[in-house]
Design a protein around this motif. Structure first.
Motif, mmCIF file in Angstrom:
data_model
loop_
_atom_site.group_PDB
_atom_site.id
_atom_site.type_symbol
_atom_site.label_atom_id
_atom_site.label_comp_id
_atom_site.label_asym_id
_atom_site.label_seq_id
_atom_site.Cartn_x
_atom_site.Cartn_y
_atom_site.Cartn_z
ATOM 1 N N THR A 191 37.737 -15.294 26.512
ATOM 2 C CA THR A 191 38.852 -16.025 25.912
ATOM 3 C C THR A 191 39.382 -17.077 26.861
ATOM 4 O OG1 THR A 191 39.445 -14.035 24.667
ATOM 5 C CG2 THR A 191 41.093 -15.781 24.804
ATOM 6 N N LEU A 192 39.486 -16.730 28.149
ATOM 7 C CA LEU A 192 39.939 -17.704 29.148
ATOM 8 C C LEU A 192 39.011 -18.910 29.187
ATOM 9 C CD1 LEU A 192 41.767 -18.574 31.479
ATOM 10 C CD2 LEU A 192 40.324 -17.223 33.024
ATOM 11 N N GLY A 193 37.716 -18.665 29.098
ATOM 12 C CA GLY A 193 36.760 -19.768 29.093
ATOM 13 C C GLY A 193 36.969 -20.694 27.914
ATOM 14 N N LEU A 194 37.228 -20.121 26.738
ATOM 15 C CA LEU A 194 37.477 -20.936 25.551
ATOM 16 C C LEU A 194 38.774 -21.731 25.679
ATOM 17 C CD1 LEU A 194 36.442 -18.389 22.758
ATOM 18 C CD2 LEU A 194 35.200 -20.454 23.444
ATOM 19 N N VAL A 195 39.801 -21.126 26.284
ATOM 20 C CA VAL A 195 41.074 -21.832 26.491
ATOM 21 C C VAL A 195 40.873 -23.014 27.441
ATOM 22 C CG1 VAL A 195 43.436 -21.650 27.340
ATOM 23 C CG2 VAL A 195 42.443 -19.767 26.051
ATOM 24 N N ILE A 196 40.103 -22.801 28.494
ATOM 25 C CA ILE A 196 39.829 -23.880 29.451
ATOM 26 C C ILE A 196 39.086 -25.022 28.766
ATOM 27 C CG2 ILE A 196 38.527 -24.495 31.519
ATOM 28 C CD1 ILE A 196 39.093 -21.683 32.587
ATOM 29 N N ILE A 197 38.073 -24.683 27.976
ATOM 30 C CA ILE A 197 37.309 -25.712 27.261
ATOM 31 C C ILE A 197 38.216 -26.462 26.296
ATOM 32 C CG2 ILE A 197 35.454 -26.108 25.599
ATOM 33 C CD1 ILE A 197 34.019 -23.684 26.851
ATOM 34 N N SER A 198 39.053 -25.734 25.572
ATOM 35 C CA SER A 198 39.976 -26.348 24.619
ATOM 36 C C SER A 198 40.907 -27.338 25.306
ATOM 37 C CB SER A 198 40.796 -25.264 23.919
ATOM 38 O OG SER A 198 41.882 -25.822 23.208
ATOM 39 N N GLY A 199 41.518 -26.914 26.403
ATOM 40 C CA GLY A 199 42.440 -27.791 27.115
ATOM 41 C C GLY A 199 41.742 -28.981 27.743
ATOM 42 N N PHE A 200 40.565 -28.734 28.328
ATOM 43 C CA PHE A 200 39.827 -29.819 28.980
ATOM 44 C C PHE A 200 39.380 -30.870 27.970
ATOM 45 C CE2 PHE A 200 35.771 -31.592 30.556
ATOM 46 C CZ PHE A 200 36.239 -32.210 31.712
ATOM 47 N N LEU A 201 38.867 -30.421 26.828
ATOM 48 C CA LEU A 201 38.412 -31.362 25.800
ATOM 49 C C LEU A 201 39.577 -32.156 25.220
ATOM 50 C CD1 LEU A 201 35.784 -29.262 23.809
ATOM 51 C CD2 LEU A 201 35.330 -31.148 25.379
ATOM 52 N N GLY A 202 40.644 -31.431 24.830
ATOM 53 C CA GLY A 202 41.740 -32.090 24.132
ATOM 54 C C GLY A 202 42.588 -32.987 24.995
ATOM 55 N N MET A 203 43.008 -32.482 26.158
ATOM 56 C CA MET A 203 43.986 -33.194 26.974
ATOM 57 C C MET A 203 43.372 -34.023 28.083
ATOM 58 S SD MET A 203 46.831 -32.450 25.517
ATOM 59 C CE MET A 203 48.031 -33.026 26.727
ATOM 60 N N CYS A 204 42.155 -33.732 28.495
ATOM 61 C CA CYS A 204 41.531 -34.475 29.598
ATOM 62 C C CYS A 204 40.480 -35.461 29.075
ATOM 63 C CB CYS A 204 40.918 -33.501 30.607
ATOM 64 S SG CYS A 204 42.147 -32.466 31.438
ATOM 65 N N THR A 217 39.348 -19.432 17.831
ATOM 66 C CA THR A 217 39.163 -18.045 18.266
ATOM 67 C C THR A 217 40.202 -17.609 19.293
ATOM 68 O OG1 THR A 217 36.793 -18.081 17.767
ATOM 69 C CG2 THR A 217 37.563 -16.421 19.337
ATOM 70 N N PRO A 218 40.412 -18.355 20.394
ATOM 71 C CA PRO A 218 41.421 -17.905 21.364
ATOM 72 C C PRO A 218 42.844 -17.917 20.812
ATOM 73 C CG PRO A 218 40.601 -20.085 21.953
ATOM 74 C CD PRO A 218 39.705 -19.554 20.868
ATOM 75 N N ALA A 219 43.155 -18.868 19.915
ATOM 76 C CA ALA A 219 44.492 -18.905 19.324
ATOM 77 C C ALA A 219 44.732 -17.661 18.470
ATOM 78 C CB ALA A 219 44.665 -20.166 18.479
ATOM 79 N N GLU A 220 43.670 -17.193 17.803
ATOM 80 C CA GLU A 220 43.786 -15.992 16.981
ATOM 81 C C GLU A 220 43.914 -14.751 17.853
ATOM 82 O OE1 GLU A 220 41.439 -13.892 13.209
ATOM 83 O OE2 GLU A 220 40.376 -15.267 14.533
ATOM 84 N N ARG A 224 47.075 -22.350 27.795
ATOM 85 C CA ARG A 224 46.437 -23.666 27.672
ATOM 86 C C ARG A 224 47.244 -24.724 28.404
ATOM 87 N NH1 ARG A 224 46.296 -28.070 23.837
ATOM 88 N NH2 ARG A 224 44.158 -28.805 23.445
ATOM 89 N N MET A 225 48.562 -24.745 28.210
ATOM 90 C CA MET A 225 49.401 -25.755 28.853
ATOM 91 C C MET A 225 49.455 -25.569 30.369
ATOM 92 S SD MET A 225 50.425 -27.999 26.704
ATOM 93 C CE MET A 225 48.876 -27.833 25.823
ATOM 94 N N GLN A 226 49.471 -24.320 30.837
ATOM 95 C CA GLN A 226 49.467 -24.072 32.276
ATOM 96 C C GLN A 226 48.196 -24.626 32.914
ATOM 97 O OE1 GLN A 226 49.961 -19.818 32.251
ATOM 98 N NE2 GLN A 226 52.199 -19.920 32.330
ATOM 99 N N LEU A 227 47.055 -24.375 32.263
ATOM 100 C CA LEU A 227 45.781 -24.861 32.792
ATOM 101 C C LEU A 227 45.696 -26.388 32.731
ATOM 102 C CD1 LEU A 227 43.436 -22.195 31.161
ATOM 103 C CD2 LEU A 227 43.940 -22.427 33.591
#
Length: 297
Positions: free
Chosen positions: A222-235, A24-27, A38-41
């Motif tokens: 959208t910001l919340g979804l980006v944070i969740i995406s980055g936290f799940l994937g990279m952390c 959703t946020p990527a779209e 995402r990368m900044q966060l």
């Protein structure tokens, strides 16, 4: 008991969830806009961790160029192509295409590092390719109407972007391999790689090229979804896989962590209320079996 196996499977599950969360946020933001935020966060998260727990000094000054190049190829190019694929082909096809990074890494190691290409690794590579083709060509039933199964634009372009994402990941790992082998802290290396990616994407966004701008303003949801995406994937995902690799056999961990395309199918079934096609299941299982042959054989 089985903590290593649980960690590897959990990483695969987290990446599957992250892939669906990112859709959703990527779209909404567009490929570059989404990946930049995402990368900044993620950089802030990883840099804070390394600063608190240490690890910056594990990267020697003479290794920094390799780490930066690895980030530019593996994350700036690889992740951007990955999310471009996500926007075009949806999470299921993106996950199955990205799984080709395993055979790509094996072939690149054989070509550039003189690593042995065993018969089982070759067979596993062919099995992964067969699984990907099956999942792409026969992975959707006509009754499936959810937007995650839509193909936007030419299929060949989406497939090419997905393979480019996998190649970027493989090349980035290949460049970083000597640094990791020297004992550098993986989290510190990841922070530097993500940092150079965030900088590169920010520079691109500052140009007048419209394709590099965000498609829509960044709202709270959208910001919340980006944070969740980055936290799940990279952390979370990265922490789980690093633990598994540190404690267990590389082949077992690589095989279990490659189950992302399989684990994503029941998740998508639950989320969309549409049963995935038989080709999607068989193709995903073939990919896991092929990965197992590559790393265990």
């Amino acid at each position: 008991m089985f903590l290593v196996e649980i960690a590897a499977l959990s990483a695969a599950a987290v990446w599957a969830i992250g892939g669906m969360v990112s859709t959703t946020p990527a779209e909404r933001l567009g490929t570059i806009g989404f990946n930049r935020i995402r990368m900044q966060l993620v950089f802030v998260m990883l840099a804070a961790y390394v600063t608190i727990f240490g690890g910056w000094d594990s990267i020697r000054p003479d290794q920094m160029a390799e780490v930066l190049v690895s980030g530019l190829i593996g994350i700036l190019l690889g992740d951007t192509a990955l999310f471009a694929t996500l926007n075009r082909l949806g999470p299921r096809r993106t996950a199955i295409l990205f799984s080709t990074n395993a055979p790509m890494s094996t072939l690149l190691g054989w070509v550039f590092l003189d690593e042995v290409l065993s018969p089982s690794a070759l067979a596993g590579t062919l099995l992964v390719i067969a699984g990907v083709v099956l999942a792409i060509v026969y992975g959707k039933r006509r009754a499936q109407l959810h937007k995650w199964e839509e193909i936007k634009g030419p299929l060949i372009v989406g497939v090419a972007m997905g393979l480019l994402a996998a190649l970027g990941q493989s090349l980035g790992s290949l460049v970083a391999k000597p640094v990791m082998a020297s004992g550098a802290d993986p989290v510190a290396v990841a922070a530097v790689r993500v940092g150079i990616t965030a900088l590169g994407l920010t520079i691109l966004a500052s140009t007048r090229i419209q394709a590099f701008k965000m498609k829509n303003p960044l709202d709270r949801e959208t910001l919340g979804l980006v944070i969740i995406s980055g936290f799940l994937g990279m952390c979370v995902g990265m922490t789980l896989i690093l633990y598994a690799l540190a404690q267990g056999d590389v082949g077992v961990v690589a095989t279990l962590s490659a189950t992302t395309p399989v684990l994503m199918l029941p998740m998508m079934w639950f989320r969309t209320k549409e049963r995935p096609a038989a080709g999607a299941w068989i193709g995903a299982v073939l990919v896991v079996c092929g990965t197992g042959l590559i790393f265990i054989g």
